[in-house]
Motif scaffolding. Structure first.
Motif, PDB file in Angstrom:
ATOM      1  N   TYR A 161      -6.120  -9.122  -6.392  1.00  0.00           N
ATOM      2  CA  TYR A 161      -7.045  -9.701  -7.392  1.00  0.00           C
ATOM      3  C   TYR A 161      -8.053 -10.683  -6.806  1.00  0.00           C
ATOM      4  CZ  TYR A 161      -3.579 -13.539  -7.967  1.00  0.00           C
ATOM      5  OH  TYR A 161      -2.695 -14.572  -7.771  1.00  0.00           O
ATOM      6  N   ASN A 162      -7.806 -11.194  -5.589  1.00  0.00           N
ATOM      7  CA  ASN A 162      -8.806 -12.068  -4.951  1.00  0.00           C
ATOM      8  C   ASN A 162      -9.711 -11.306  -3.991  1.00  0.00           C
ATOM      9  OD1 ASN A 162      -8.033 -14.407  -6.231  1.00  0.00           O
ATOM     10  ND2 ASN A 162      -6.671 -15.102  -4.593  1.00  0.00           N
ATOM     11  N   ALA A 163      -9.487 -10.025  -3.837  1.00  0.00           N
ATOM     12  CA  ALA A 163     -10.316  -9.250  -2.896  1.00  0.00           C
ATOM     13  C   ALA A 163     -11.723  -9.076  -3.460  1.00  0.00           C
ATOM     14  CB  ALA A 163      -9.672  -7.878  -2.658  1.00  0.00           C
ATOM     15  N   ASP A 164     -12.687  -8.895  -2.554  1.00  0.00           N
ATOM     16  CA  ASP A 164     -14.062  -8.661  -3.016  1.00  0.00           C
ATOM     17  C   ASP A 164     -14.114  -7.384  -3.837  1.00  0.00           C
ATOM     18  OD1 ASP A 164     -14.941 -10.895  -1.732  1.00  0.00           O
ATOM     19  OD2 ASP A 164     -15.470  -9.829   0.125  1.00  0.00           O
ATOM     20  N   ASN A 165     -13.285  -6.415  -3.425  1.00  0.00           N
ATOM     21  CA  ASN A 165     -13.246  -5.140  -4.139  1.00  0.00           C
ATOM     22  C   ASN A 165     -11.774  -4.821  -4.476  1.00  0.00           C
ATOM     23  OD1 ASN A 165     -13.214  -2.469  -4.944  1.00  0.00           O
ATOM     24  ND2 ASN A 165     -14.816  -1.859  -3.486  1.00  0.00           N
ATOM     25  N   PRO A 166     -11.287  -5.298  -5.616  1.00  0.00           N
ATOM     26  CA  PRO A 166      -9.868  -5.130  -5.959  1.00  0.00           C
ATOM     27  C   PRO A 166      -9.427  -3.673  -5.996  1.00  0.00           C
ATOM     28  CG  PRO A 166     -10.892  -6.733  -7.413  1.00  0.00           C
ATOM     29  CD  PRO A 166     -12.000  -6.086  -6.638  1.00  0.00           C
ATOM     30  N   LYS A 167     -10.306  -2.795  -6.440  1.00  0.00           N
ATOM     31  CA  LYS A 167      -9.936  -1.374  -6.514  1.00  0.00           C
ATOM     32  C   LYS A 167      -9.665  -0.830  -5.118  1.00  0.00           C
ATOM     33  CE  LYS A 167     -11.428   3.086  -8.207  1.00  0.00           C
ATOM     34  NZ  LYS A 167     -12.317   3.819  -9.089  1.00  0.00           N
ATOM     35  N   GLU A 168     -10.563  -1.124  -4.206  1.00  0.00           N
ATOM     36  CA  GLU A 168     -10.412  -0.652  -2.827  1.00  0.00           C
ATOM     37  C   GLU A 168      -9.181  -1.300  -2.176  1.00  0.00           C
ATOM     38  OE1 GLU A 168     -11.401   1.705  -1.243  1.00  0.00           O
ATOM     39  OE2 GLU A 168     -10.937   1.168   0.830  1.00  0.00           O
ATOM     40  N   ALA A 169      -8.951  -2.565  -2.486  1.00  0.00           N
ATOM     41  CA  ALA A 169      -7.792  -3.263  -1.917  1.00  0.00           C
ATOM     42  C   ALA A 169      -6.495  -2.600  -2.405  1.00  0.00           C
ATOM     43  CB  ALA A 169      -7.818  -4.739  -2.311  1.00  0.00           C
ATOM     44  N   ALA A 170      -6.433  -2.300  -3.697  1.00  0.00           N
ATOM     45  CA  ALA A 170      -5.235  -1.658  -4.258  1.00  0.00           C
ATOM     46  C   ALA A 170      -5.043  -0.273  -3.646  1.00  0.00           C
ATOM     47  CB  ALA A 170      -5.345  -1.567  -5.774  1.00  0.00           C
ATOM     48  N   ARG A 171      -6.145   0.461  -3.526  1.00  0.00           N
ATOM     49  CA  ARG A 171      -6.061   1.821  -2.948  1.00  0.00           C
ATOM     50  C   ARG A 171      -5.503   1.767  -1.532  1.00  0.00           C
ATOM     51  NH1 ARG A 171      -7.859   4.879   0.528  1.00  0.00           N
ATOM     52  NH2 ARG A 171      -9.341   3.384   1.357  1.00  0.00           N
ATOM     53  N   LYS A 172      -6.039   0.822  -0.751  1.00  0.00           N
ATOM     54  CA  LYS A 172      -5.657   0.713   0.660  1.00  0.00           C
ATOM     55  C   LYS A 172      -4.192   0.287   0.803  1.00  0.00           C
ATOM     56  CE  LYS A 172      -7.750  -1.025   4.859  1.00  0.00           C
ATOM     57  NZ  LYS A 172      -7.464  -2.414   5.219  1.00  0.00           N
ATOM     58  N   ILE A 173      -3.787  -0.687   0.019  1.00  0.00           N
ATOM     59  CA  ILE A 173      -2.396  -1.171   0.122  1.00  0.00           C
ATOM     60  C   ILE A 173      -1.419  -0.071  -0.267  1.00  0.00           C
ATOM     61  CG2 ILE A 173      -0.718  -2.771  -0.918  1.00  0.00           C
ATOM     62  CD1 ILE A 173      -3.076  -4.838  -0.980  1.00  0.00           C
ATOM     63  N   LYS A 174      -1.772   0.665  -1.321  1.00  0.00           N
ATOM     64  CA  LYS A 174      -0.871   1.742  -1.743  1.00  0.00           C
ATOM     65  C   LYS A 174      -0.785   2.825  -0.667  1.00  0.00           C
ATOM     66  CE  LYS A 174       0.765   4.276  -5.530  1.00  0.00           C
ATOM     67  NZ  LYS A 174       0.610   4.737  -6.880  1.00  0.00           N
ATOM     68  N   GLU A 175      -1.920   3.167  -0.118  1.00  0.00           N
ATOM     69  CA  GLU A 175      -1.950   4.196   0.929  1.00  0.00           C
ATOM     70  C   GLU A 175      -1.136   3.737   2.147  1.00  0.00           C
ATOM     71  OE1 GLU A 175      -5.797   6.368   1.992  1.00  0.00           O
ATOM     72  OE2 GLU A 175      -5.441   5.109   3.755  1.00  0.00           O
ATOM     73  N   GLU A 176      -1.329   2.482   2.536  1.00  0.00           N
ATOM     74  CA  GLU A 176      -0.598   1.954   3.705  1.00  0.00           C
ATOM     75  C   GLU A 176       0.907   1.924   3.438  1.00  0.00           C
ATOM     76  OE1 GLU A 176      -2.462  -1.799   4.398  1.00  0.00           O
ATOM     77  OE2 GLU A 176      -4.160  -0.897   5.455  1.00  0.00           O
ATOM     78  N   PHE A 177       1.283   1.600   2.210  1.00  0.00           N
ATOM     79  CA  PHE A 177       2.716   1.569   1.861  1.00  0.00           C
ATOM     80  C   PHE A 177       3.302   2.975   1.977  1.00  0.00           C
ATOM     81  CE2 PHE A 177       5.928   1.737  -1.731  1.00  0.00           C
ATOM     82  CZ  PHE A 177       6.951   1.157  -0.995  1.00  0.00           C
ATOM     83  N   GLU A 178       2.590   3.933   1.403  1.00  0.00           N
ATOM     84  CA  GLU A 178       3.118   5.296   1.430  1.00  0.00           C
ATOM     85  C   GLU A 178       3.204   5.836   2.857  1.00  0.00           C
ATOM     86  OE1 GLU A 178       0.827   7.097  -1.701  1.00  0.00           O
ATOM     87  OE2 GLU A 178       2.166   6.194  -3.196  1.00  0.00           O
ATOM     88  N   LYS A 179       2.229   5.476   3.660  1.00  0.00           N
ATOM     89  CA  LYS A 179       2.239   5.909   5.059  1.00  0.00           C
ATOM     90  C   LYS A 179       3.406   5.236   5.805  1.00  0.00           C
ATOM     91  CE  LYS A 179      -2.008   6.282   6.969  1.00  0.00           C
ATOM     92  NZ  LYS A 179      -3.098   5.644   7.718  1.00  0.00           N
ATOM     93  N   ALA A 180       3.575   3.947   5.578  1.00  0.00           N
ATOM     94  CA  ALA A 180       4.636   3.199   6.279  1.00  0.00           C
ATOM     95  C   ALA A 180       6.018   3.708   5.882  1.00  0.00           C
ATOM     96  CB  ALA A 180       4.508   1.707   5.984  1.00  0.00           C
ATOM     97  N   LYS A 181       6.151   4.223   4.684  1.00  0.00           N
ATOM     98  CA  LYS A 181       7.449   4.757   4.233  1.00  0.00           C
ATOM     99  C   LYS A 181       7.848   5.995   5.031  1.00  0.00           C
ATOM    100  CE  LYS A 181       9.438   4.732   0.062  1.00  0.00           C
ATOM    101  NZ  LYS A 181      10.388   3.644   0.291  1.00  0.00           N
ATOM    102  N   LEU A 182       6.838   6.713   5.476  1.00  0.00           N
ATOM    103  CA  LEU A 182       7.109   7.973   6.173  1.00  0.00           C
ATOM    104  C   LEU A 182       7.335   7.807   7.671  1.00  0.00           C
ATOM    105  CD1 LEU A 182       4.387  10.157   4.408  1.00  0.00           C
ATOM    106  CD2 LEU A 182       6.842  10.091   3.901  1.00  0.00           C
TER     107      LEU A 182
END
Ligand code: U5P
Length: 212
Positions: free
Chosen positions: A190-211
């Motif tokens: 919520y403090n990111a300049d682009n919250p949508k992009e921040a959420a997308r990136k964090i989710k993608e990184e989480f899913e990648k790290a799980k694998l």
């Protein structure tokens, strides 16, 4: 699973962030800052958009704790978070309420801050065991202490684990992703300049790290 910690005090700003990030967020977590600022109605409003986890970190006698849980569920929350150090009787009472609403109960094992090592850390394993015995759905375990996440995962193999502390509190995804079902992230989104992009990136990184 990505849970957005919505620790904002403005209703408009909160709704704006949820709207912007909704494609990447699986649930919204509300805590005292937003509920004390906007009123309990915010839970209902948010629950019409996303699943809501009411993080009131319940920590009172069984009767009072059950009232808090009741208010959260009655207003549309899908889950509540209770402290675990309060003991088995409190968790049992909250579970009774949750069952009436088909809701979930998550139990905090140890907080993410350093000071939690002074007291809670010593009992985190026991708390996880009790949460499991009572039949609670999940645990909240600290991403800032990956060794603790691994320990409670070992104790509570089938419980859902949600982990806060990624980003602003310096927890590292790659150290915990394999052991948890979801992460709870607030400020980095919520403090990111682009919250949508921040959420997308964090989710993608989480899913990648799980694998990996
Ligand atoms: N939270 C923690 N640590 C815990 C339990 C819960 O940070 O041990 C909550 C905070 O209250 C906040 C969110 O709502 O998770 C983390 O937000 P942030 O540090 O990503 O901004």
């Amino acid at each position: 699973m990505l849970v957005l910690a919505l620790d904002l005090t403005s209703r408009e700003k909160a709704l704006e962030i949820v709207e912007k990030t909704r494609d990447f967020v699986d649930a919204v977590k509300v805590n005292y800052p937003i509920v004390l600022s906007c009123g309990i109605e915010i839970v209902k409003e948010l629950s019409e958009i996303k699943r809501v986890i009411a993080d009131f970190k319940i920590a009172d006698i069984p009767y009072t704790s059950s009232l808090i849980a009741e208010i959260a569920f009655k207003n549309g929350a899908n889950a509540v978070i209770s402290h675990g150090f309060v003991g088995r009787d409190v968790l049992e009472e909250i579970m009774k309420v949750a069952e009436n609403y088909d809701g979930k109960v998550y139990v905090v094992t140890e907080l993410t801050n350093e000071g939690a090592r002074e007291f809670m850390g010593q009992f985190a394993r026991k708390i996880a065991e009790i949460a499991k015995e009572v039949g609670c759905h999940g645990l909240i375990a600290p991403a800032t202490k990956p060794e603790r996440v691994r320990e409670v995962r070992e104790v509570a193999k089938n419980l859902e684990i949600l982990s806060p502390g990624i980003g602003a509190q310096k927890g590292k995804l790659e150290e915990i992703a394999k052991y948890v079902d979801g992460i709870i992230v607030g400020r980095s989104i919520y403090n990111a300049d682009n919250p949508k992009e921040a959420a997308r990136k964090i989710k993608e990184e989480f899913e990648k790290a799980k694998l990996t």
